[in-house]
Design a protein around this motif. Structure first.
Motif, PDB file in Angstrom:
ATOM      1  N   ALA A 458      51.748 -43.711 -14.508  1.00 33.83           N
ATOM      2  CA  ALA A 458      51.235 -44.698 -13.557  1.00 33.83           C
ATOM      3  C   ALA A 458      51.545 -46.124 -13.998  1.00 33.83           C
ATOM      4  CB  ALA A 458      49.737 -44.512 -13.374  1.00 33.83           C
ATOM      5  N   SER A 459      51.383 -46.404 -15.282  1.00 35.05           N
ATOM      6  CA  SER A 459      51.590 -47.781 -15.746  1.00 35.05           C
ATOM      7  C   SER A 459      53.047 -48.197 -15.627  1.00 35.05           C
ATOM      8  CB  SER A 459      51.110 -47.928 -17.195  1.00 35.05           C
ATOM      9  OG  SER A 459      51.782 -47.030 -18.044  1.00 35.05           O
ATOM     10  N   GLN A 464      57.368 -51.188 -12.642  1.00 33.54           N
ATOM     11  CA  GLN A 464      58.633 -51.189 -11.905  1.00 33.54           C
ATOM     12  C   GLN A 464      58.447 -51.600 -10.453  1.00 33.54           C
ATOM     13  OE1 GLN A 464      60.206 -47.253 -12.676  1.00 33.54           O
ATOM     14  NE2 GLN A 464      60.951 -47.831 -14.707  1.00 33.54           N
ATOM     15  N   LYS A 465      57.272 -51.293  -9.902  1.00 31.11           N
ATOM     16  CA  LYS A 465      56.993 -51.689  -8.523  1.00 31.11           C
ATOM     17  C   LYS A 465      56.732 -53.186  -8.419  1.00 31.11           C
ATOM     18  CE  LYS A 465      53.811 -50.870  -4.654  1.00 31.11           C
ATOM     19  NZ  LYS A 465      52.664 -50.067  -4.152  1.00 31.11           N
ATOM     20  N   ASN A 466      55.913 -53.704  -9.351  1.00 34.24           N
ATOM     21  CA  ASN A 466      55.487 -55.103  -9.251  1.00 34.24           C
ATOM     22  C   ASN A 466      56.552 -56.100  -9.677  1.00 34.24           C
ATOM     23  OD1 ASN A 466      52.967 -54.239  -8.378  1.00 34.24           O
ATOM     24  ND2 ASN A 466      52.081 -54.239 -10.430  1.00 34.24           N
ATOM     25  N   TYR A 467      57.370 -55.731 -10.657  1.00 40.42           N
ATOM     26  CA  TYR A 467      58.297 -56.705 -11.215  1.00 40.42           C
ATOM     27  C   TYR A 467      59.765 -56.423 -10.906  1.00 40.42           C
ATOM     28  CZ  TYR A 467      54.153 -57.946 -13.885  1.00 40.42           C
ATOM     29  OH  TYR A 467      52.886 -58.315 -14.245  1.00 40.42           O
ATOM     30  N   CYS A 475      59.675 -42.463 -14.138  1.00 36.83           N
ATOM     31  CA  CYS A 475      58.232 -42.666 -14.033  1.00 36.83           C
ATOM     32  C   CYS A 475      57.525 -41.591 -13.214  1.00 36.83           C
ATOM     33  CB  CYS A 475      57.923 -44.051 -13.453  1.00 36.83           C
ATOM     34  SG  CYS A 475      58.501 -44.293 -11.762  1.00 36.83           S
ATOM     35  N   ASP A 476      58.282 -40.749 -12.500  1.00 34.38           N
ATOM     36  CA  ASP A 476      57.650 -39.709 -11.699  1.00 34.38           C
ATOM     37  C   ASP A 476      58.657 -38.600 -11.425  1.00 34.38           C
ATOM     38  OD1 ASP A 476      59.312 -40.851  -9.761  1.00 34.38           O
ATOM     39  OD2 ASP A 476      57.675 -41.936  -8.804  1.00 34.38           O
ATOM     40  N   GLY A 482      59.565 -34.066 -15.013  1.00 38.68           N
ATOM     41  CA  GLY A 482      59.137 -32.757 -14.550  1.00 38.68           C
ATOM     42  C   GLY A 482      57.782 -32.394 -15.120  1.00 38.68           C
ATOM     43  N   PHE A 483      56.967 -31.712 -14.313  1.00 35.43           N
ATOM     44  CA  PHE A 483      55.631 -31.304 -14.753  1.00 35.43           C
ATOM     45  C   PHE A 483      55.371 -29.865 -14.346  1.00 35.43           C
ATOM     46  CE2 PHE A 483      55.409 -35.889 -14.362  1.00 35.43           C
ATOM     47  CZ  PHE A 483      54.783 -36.252 -15.543  1.00 35.43           C
ATOM     48  N   PRO A 484      54.521 -29.166 -15.125  1.00 34.84           N
ATOM     49  CA  PRO A 484      54.221 -27.777 -14.797  1.00 34.84           C
ATOM     50  C   PRO A 484      53.175 -27.664 -13.699  1.00 34.84           C
ATOM     51  CG  PRO A 484      53.008 -28.416 -16.742  1.00 34.84           C
ATOM     52  CD  PRO A 484      53.860 -29.604 -16.369  1.00 34.84           C
ATOM     53  N   ASP A 485      52.997 -26.459 -13.224  1.00 34.90           N
ATOM     54  CA  ASP A 485      51.852 -26.136 -12.379  1.00 34.90           C
ATOM     55  C   ASP A 485      50.668 -26.009 -13.327  1.00 34.90           C
ATOM     56  OD1 ASP A 485      49.800 -24.595 -11.099  1.00 34.90           O
ATOM     57  OD2 ASP A 485      51.240 -23.986  -9.573  1.00 34.90           O
TER      58      ASP A 485
END
Length: 575
Positions: A458-459, A464-467, A475-476, A482-485
């Protein structure tokens, strides 16, 4: 191998999957025991790692404990003395690296034992870890030294009285100076007492009645967060670069700040430290003269002293009554809620601030709270969780390494196994050491894990969104992660899992998992674009650098009428 064989005969051994988990768990374990709040605490923990990669993997944990000034003993293996590389060689022995040299910058003592040490000499090396300003000690044992037999007279017994002996080298406190300082606090119009992690939990607990009776605001740093409960009427939060807005505003309006046991680092003062407490004097009490001598922030008085001894002396004097200032602080706190309406939470997801506020209401006064160490989950916890007197909160924000949460919570839970440990972690940080779910499961720890699930960091995403106009990278899930179930992962380790939904606290299954002994994983669904405000805004300057606002200038801006009220004592040029 010889150290391990000896340890298993006399100590409780807890295997973990990765060396960094061992070091972090040992740090948090000892912090829990030192708090004096554990119901049935186990003894001190040490970490034991193998040679070469065992030490290199452990370096992150050493660095974290060094920055947080926490006692930690790490024992490491090494190749035989005859196989140690001479000057100019990179390696001679199997898995040999110069562990002592690598660990030295983040340890109070880093030593290779090329021969056995007599008990008192060994104790002198180990005890340096808790003398003066605490920190890690690393002792490296070559394989052949481990295997040696030592004379019985060397291990005839340990003088228990010396183990917790106070540091004889602690600076002597001038009682006349403390009396004069107390008079200055009493004479000030808007004094604030800031309690840092240098004040032990035991001392803070003993002094609670005196702190509660003070007629001035008491605040805590992040490292000292559990030194004073939020239920007290003169408690006014945790100022920080990611602190509560009301707390930041109030500390900035103080005309006399006394910070005890805090190094007043940049997170505490804000990166724009030149405007820290712009209308008042700053008095810092710290045991480390180097912290007092650094150029930031500007001090009006630097006092080298043991924080525990100093605060006990200070509270023995009359610090005066400041009813108007306390009333104003209460008004500001009331007008600035922790969960601000400016945050955007899409339908179907939870607001992390509201979730944490509710979680703090569900916890009891004996719970141990571990708010990970970095990222959105960490900052929300430090902004929104209302600590009760008696709770412990342990974190490691100096290094702010991802992956600390689970390992640290394991150490805390092992230190006090009959009491609930509550971990709040982000999915990005959790992934760093998720293999330690095996340690949680095999030890059946009473650990409740709340996982902020937003598919990334998130940070980093916010930055990256703000600046950088939303130029996302790493970042995602959509930008390469990649993330597990998580529910399937929990099932694989035999850990119960529950996803929070609307009115999650009333769900029968949540109540069962929350109040029964054993581990549980709670999934907190957050939208990837969830906003996290308020915060200290920065901007890119003309030369490409970053410029930060002072602590009292958090984004988004308040409406003018409200701002005028909550910045009453800040000059307009500073506000």
């Amino acid at each position: 191998m010889h150290l391990l064989n000896s340890a298993r005969q006399t100590m409780t051994c807890v295997p973990v999957v990765h060396e960094v988990a061992a070091v972090v768990a040992a740090e948090y374990h000892n912090a829990t025991v030192s708090s004096g709040k554990a119901a049935k605490p186990r003894g001190r923990a040490i970490a034991l790692v193998t040679a070469g990669p065992g030490l290199t993997n452990a370096l992150t944990g050493l660095a974290g404990a060094w920055l947080e000034s926490r006692e930690l003993l790490l024992l490491g293996g090494q190749a035989k003395v005859a196989d140690l590389a001479s000057s100019g060689l990179r390696q001679l022995g199997i898995q040999e690296v110069n562990g002592v040299a690598m660990a030295a910058p983040v340890c109070k003592r880093s030593l290779c034992l090329r021969e056995p040490l007599e008990q008192q000499a060994f104790f002198a090396e180990v005890s340096s870890g808790w003398q003066a300003r605490p920190g890690p000690v690393f002792l490296e044992f070559p394989l052949d030294v481990q295997a040696l037999q030592v004379p019985e007279a060397w291990v005839a017994g340990i003088d228990e009285a010396n183990i917790n002996k106070a540091d004889d080298a602690a600076p002597v406190i001038d009682s006349d100076m403390v009396h004069s300082l107390a008079a200055s606090i009493a004479a000030a119009e808007r004094p604030v007492l800031l309690l840092g992690g240098g004040i032990s939990s035991v001392t803070a607990q003993q002094l609670e009645p005196q702190l509660a009776s003070l007629g001035l605001p008491v605040m805590t740093t992040w490292n000292g967060a559990d030194r004073y409960g939020a239920e007290h009427s003169n408690y006014f939060g945790r100022p920080n670069t990611w602190g509560q807005r009301y707390s930041n505003l109030l500390i900035q309006q103080s005309d006399f700040l006394v910070a005890i046991g805090s190094r007043l680092g940049l997170q505490q003062t804000g990166f724009n430290w030149q405007e820290f407490v712009p209308v008042g004097k700053v008095i810092q009490v710290d045991i480390d003269p180097a912290e007092l001598a650094k150029p930031n922030p500007k001090l009006d008085l630097a006092i080298e002293a043991n924080a525990n001894d100093f605060i006990q002396q200070l509270l023995s004097f009359d610090l005066g009554s400041h009813p108007d200032w306390l009333a104003y602080c209460s008004d500001v706190k009331t007008r600035l809620p922790i969960s601000e309406a400016c945050n955007i939470t899409p339908v179907g997801y939870l607001n992390p601030f509201e979730m944490v506020i509710k979680l703090s209401m569900l916890c009891n006064a004996s719970d141990h709270i571990v708010p990970c160490s970095s990222g959105g989950a960490f900052t929300v916890m430090m902004q929104a969780f209302e600590l009760q007197q008696g709770q412990t909160m342990i974190t490691d924000k100096g290094l702010a390494s991802m992956g600390y949460g689970l390992s640290g919570a394991i150490g805390t839970s092992i230190a006090d196994p009959d009491v609930r440990t509550v971990l709040v972690e982000g999915d990005g940080g959790f992934t760093q050491n998720l293999q330690e779910l095996a340690t949680v499961a095999v030890n059946n720890l009473n650990l409740k894990m709340f996982l902020f699930c937003n598919n990334g960091y998130a940070s980093i995403r916010m930055t990256q969104k703000n600046y950088f106009d939303g130029a996302y990278m790493g970042c995602d899930v959509s930008s390469g992660l990649g993330f597990p179930d998580w529910s399937k992962l929990a099932e694989a380790y035999g850990i119960d899992c529950f996803e929070l939904g609307e009115a999650w606290w009333d769900a029968e299954r949540f109540d069962h998992l929350w109040n029964h002994q054993g581990p549980a994983l709670f999934l907190v669904p957050l939208h990837p674009e969830q906003t996290y405000s308020p915060k200290i805004a920065s901007r890119i300057s003309a030369n490409g650098g970053m410029e930060s606002n002072p602590l009292h200038r958090m984004s988004p801006d308040l409406d003018q009428e409200l701002e005028d009220f909550v910045t009453r004592f800040i000059p307009k040029k500073a506000s």
